[in-house]
Design a protein around this motif. Structure first.
Motif, PDB file in Angstrom:
ATOM      1  N   GLU A 131      -6.986   3.820  -2.113  1.00 28.98           N
ATOM      2  CA  GLU A 131      -6.153   3.642  -3.304  1.00 28.98           C
ATOM      3  C   GLU A 131      -7.077   3.573  -4.507  1.00 28.98           C
ATOM      4  OE1 GLU A 131      -3.476   3.602  -5.872  1.00 28.98           O
ATOM      5  OE2 GLU A 131      -2.654   3.473  -3.833  1.00 28.98           O
TER       6      GLU A 131
ATOM      7  N   GLU B  57      -5.391  -1.772   3.482  1.00 32.56           N
ATOM      8  CA  GLU B  57      -6.218  -0.730   2.864  1.00 32.56           C
ATOM      9  C   GLU B  57      -7.334  -0.303   3.812  1.00 32.56           C
ATOM     10  OE1 GLU B  57      -7.454   2.072   0.320  1.00 32.56           O
ATOM     11  OE2 GLU B  57      -5.712   0.829  -0.123  1.00 32.56           O
TER      12      GLU B  57
ATOM     13  N   TYR C 150      -5.274  -3.388  -7.074  1.00 29.69           N
ATOM     14  CA  TYR C 150      -4.001  -3.919  -6.600  1.00 29.69           C
ATOM     15  C   TYR C 150      -3.474  -4.978  -7.561  1.00 29.69           C
ATOM     16  CZ  TYR C 150      -0.436  -6.008  -3.670  1.00 29.69           C
ATOM     17  OH  TYR C 150       0.756  -6.486  -3.193  1.00 29.69           O
TER      18      TYR C 150
ATOM     19  N   ARG D  96       0.853  -1.196   0.000  1.00 27.05           N
ATOM     20  CA  ARG D  96       0.000   0.000   0.000  1.00 27.05           C
ATOM     21  C   ARG D  96       0.885   1.241   0.000  1.00 27.05           C
ATOM     22  NH1 ARG D  96      -2.800   4.433   0.701  1.00 27.05           N
ATOM     23  NH2 ARG D  96      -5.031   4.275   1.110  1.00 27.05           N
TER      24      ARG D  96
END
Length: 178
Positions: free
Chosen positions: A113, A102, A117, A41
């Motif tokens: 985000e 997250e 991912y 992250r």
């Protein structure tokens, strides 16, 4: 203000294998092997108070070690490649660890985000490299595989506010041993 991100470190033998791929591509700025990692992250530039809160909250994550496998190479950037990477198999345990981080970071007020991912190890940042040149390099090296390894911890890294690629400093270590 520190620039922070979480990630998994690579064993020296895996980093060495990846470093043997360096070269042969115009416009590539190769990442130094000691800075190879798998980002979990990206956090970004934050103040010291928020950094302390992040350190504390990440300490509450308790997961088992994760078996990590690198399997092939790729590039980000569709028609205009901007990075080369080694693919990391998105095993359930890895994806769940990233998702938990997250959630924890959003709970303390960080913005989510935006990108999906995609676990990977960045090998080079590209500038002025054509899609054809990147495709040629990938076809010459794309069958890359490395022995799997077990990640026994995740770490909180700090980075200088540069274009990327290191040097990175391990600020905190979080064992994976539920």
């Amino acid at each position: 203000m520190p620039r922070l991100f979480t990630g998994l470190e690579l064993p020296a033998n895996t980093a060495f294998m990846l470093s043997m791929l360096r070269g042969g591509l115009k416009g590539a700025r190769w990442i130094d092997p000691e800075n190879y990692h798998i980002t979990l992250r990206f956090i970004g530039d934050i103040d010291d108070r928020c950094a302390d809160e992040i350190v504390s909250e990440l300490d509450r994550i308790h997961r088992d070690p994760i078996s990590v496998a690198l399997d092939g190479l790729g590039s980000f950037g569709n028609g205009k490649p901007h990075a080369l990477f080694a693919r990391v198999k998105p095993v359930k345990e890895l994806v769940e660890l990233q998702a938990e981080q997250e959630r924890v970071l959003q709970r303390i007020g960080l913005k989510p985000e935006r990108r999906k991912y995609v676990p990977h190890v960045t090998l080079a940042r590209l500038r002025g490299t054509s899609a054809h040149e990147a495709a040629r390099w990938l076809s010459e090296h794309g069958d890359f595989q490395a022995p799997s390894f077990v990640a026994g911890r995740f770490v909180l890294f700090s980075a200088k506010a540069t274009v990327g690629g290191g040097p990175y400093v391990v600020e905190e270590v979080y064992p994976l041993a539920a």
